[in-house]
Motif scaffolding. Structure first.
Motif, PDB file in Angstrom:
ATOM      1  N   HIS A  11       0.837  -1.194   0.000  1.00 45.55           N
ATOM      2  CA  HIS A  11       0.000   0.000   0.000  1.00 45.55           C
ATOM      3  C   HIS A  11       0.870   1.242   0.000  1.00 45.55           C
ATOM      4  O   HIS A  11       1.941   1.266   0.583  1.00 45.55           O
ATOM      5  CB  HIS A  11      -0.908   0.025   1.232  1.00 45.55           C
ATOM      6  CG  HIS A  11      -1.827  -1.128   1.268  1.00 45.55           C
ATOM      7  ND1 HIS A  11      -2.988  -1.159   0.554  1.00 45.55           N
ATOM      8  CD2 HIS A  11      -1.737  -2.310   1.908  1.00 45.55           C
ATOM      9  CE1 HIS A  11      -3.577  -2.321   0.759  1.00 45.55           C
ATOM     10  NE2 HIS A  11      -2.842  -3.028   1.573  1.00 45.55           N
ATOM     11  N   THR A  12       0.383   2.284  -0.630  1.00 47.16           N
ATOM     12  CA  THR A  12       1.059   3.572  -0.564  1.00 47.16           C
ATOM     13  C   THR A  12       0.301   4.521   0.345  1.00 47.16           C
ATOM     14  O   THR A  12       0.697   5.661   0.512  1.00 47.16           O
ATOM     15  CB  THR A  12       1.183   4.198  -1.968  1.00 47.16           C
ATOM     16  OG1 THR A  12      -0.116   4.357  -2.527  1.00 47.16           O
ATOM     17  CG2 THR A  12       2.035   3.323  -2.874  1.00 47.16           C
ATOM     18  N   ASN A  13      -0.791   4.033   0.931  1.00 52.16           N
ATOM     19  CA  ASN A  13      -1.612   4.850   1.814  1.00 52.16           C
ATOM     20  C   ASN A  13      -2.143   3.970   2.940  1.00 52.16           C
ATOM     21  O   ASN A  13      -1.867   2.777   2.984  1.00 52.16           O
ATOM     22  CB  ASN A  13      -2.758   5.489   1.021  1.00 52.16           C
ATOM     23  CG  ASN A  13      -3.129   6.860   1.538  1.00 52.16           C
ATOM     24  OD1 ASN A  13      -3.104   7.107   2.741  1.00 52.16           O
ATOM     25  ND2 ASN A  13      -3.464   7.756   0.630  1.00 52.16           N
ATOM     26  N   ASP A  14      -2.944   4.540   3.836  1.00 50.39           N
ATOM     27  CA  ASP A  14      -3.425   3.836   5.025  1.00 50.39           C
ATOM     28  C   ASP A  14      -4.433   2.736   4.703  1.00 50.39           C
ATOM     29  O   ASP A  14      -5.271   2.893   3.817  1.00 50.39           O
ATOM     30  CB  ASP A  14      -4.117   4.812   5.982  1.00 50.39           C
ATOM     31  CG  ASP A  14      -3.171   5.883   6.502  1.00 50.39           C
ATOM     32  OD1 ASP A  14      -1.956   5.623   6.579  1.00 50.39           O
ATOM     33  OD2 ASP A  14      -3.657   6.980   6.825  1.00 50.39           O
ATOM     34  N   VAL A  15      -4.353   1.641   5.463  1.00 52.57           N
ATOM     35  CA  VAL A  15      -5.399   0.624   5.455  1.00 52.57           C
ATOM     36  C   VAL A  15      -6.500   1.139   6.377  1.00 52.57           C
ATOM     37  O   VAL A  15      -6.230   1.544   7.505  1.00 52.57           O
ATOM     38  CB  VAL A  15      -4.864  -0.736   5.943  1.00 52.57           C
ATOM     39  CG1 VAL A  15      -5.986  -1.729   6.159  1.00 52.57           C
ATOM     40  CG2 VAL A  15      -3.848  -1.286   4.944  1.00 52.57           C
ATOM     41  N   THR A  16      -7.740   1.160   5.888  1.00 50.70           N
ATOM     42  CA  THR A  16      -8.837   1.742   6.662  1.00 50.70           C
ATOM     43  C   THR A  16      -9.576   0.731   7.522  1.00 50.70           C
ATOM     44  O   THR A  16     -10.209   1.099   8.495  1.00 50.70           O
ATOM     45  CB  THR A  16      -9.850   2.440   5.734  1.00 50.70           C
ATOM     46  OG1 THR A  16     -10.338   1.504   4.776  1.00 50.70           O
ATOM     47  CG2 THR A  16      -9.202   3.615   5.021  1.00 50.70           C
ATOM     48  N   ARG A  17      -9.525  -0.548   7.149  1.00 49.03           N
ATOM     49  CA  ARG A  17     -10.240  -1.563   7.934  1.00 49.03           C
ATOM     50  C   ARG A  17      -9.779  -2.947   7.512  1.00 49.03           C
ATOM     51  O   ARG A  17      -9.544  -3.208   6.346  1.00 49.03           O
ATOM     52  CB  ARG A  17     -11.738  -1.449   7.706  1.00 49.03           C
ATOM     53  CG  ARG A  17     -12.551  -2.568   8.327  1.00 49.03           C
ATOM     54  CD  ARG A  17     -13.897  -2.060   8.788  1.00 49.03           C
ATOM     55  NE  ARG A  17     -14.839  -3.104   9.091  1.00 49.03           N
ATOM     56  CZ  ARG A  17     -14.826  -3.839  10.195  1.00 49.03           C
ATOM     57  NH1 ARG A  17     -13.883  -3.684  11.081  1.00 49.03           N
ATOM     58  NH2 ARG A  17     -15.748  -4.753  10.412  1.00 49.03           N
TER      59      ARG A  17
END
Length: 83
Positions: free
Chosen positions: A13-19
């Protein structure tokens, strides 16, 4: 295996995992991210399946249906409701 032991790393991922969410049957994990992806991981084989790739939309609250097959989610549009 003990509580707190690491099973796998959700990489790529290049960004946050949300769930993250376990399937009701305990065989899969799904996770959504701010890259606009939902990925399902088979816990036994560690095989990943990308089921959504909408790079301009954040994925919010992906969740399993009781059948452990279907997934529901919402997404954030870049310019508010309707895009």
């Amino acid at each position: 295996m003990q509580p707190g032991d690491q099973l796998a790393v959700l990489a790529g991922h290049t960004n946050d995992v949300t769930r993250c969410a376990w399937s009701p049957d305990g065989k899969k994990i799904l996770y959504g991210d701010k890259d606009g992806k939902i990925i399902v991981v088979n816990v036994e084989t560690k095989a990943k399946t990308e089921i959504i790739d909408a790079p301009i939309n954040f994925i919010n609250d992906p969740e399993w249906a009781p059948d452990s097959v279907h997934v529901a989610y919402s997404r954030e549009m870049p310019n508010g409701p309707g895009g």
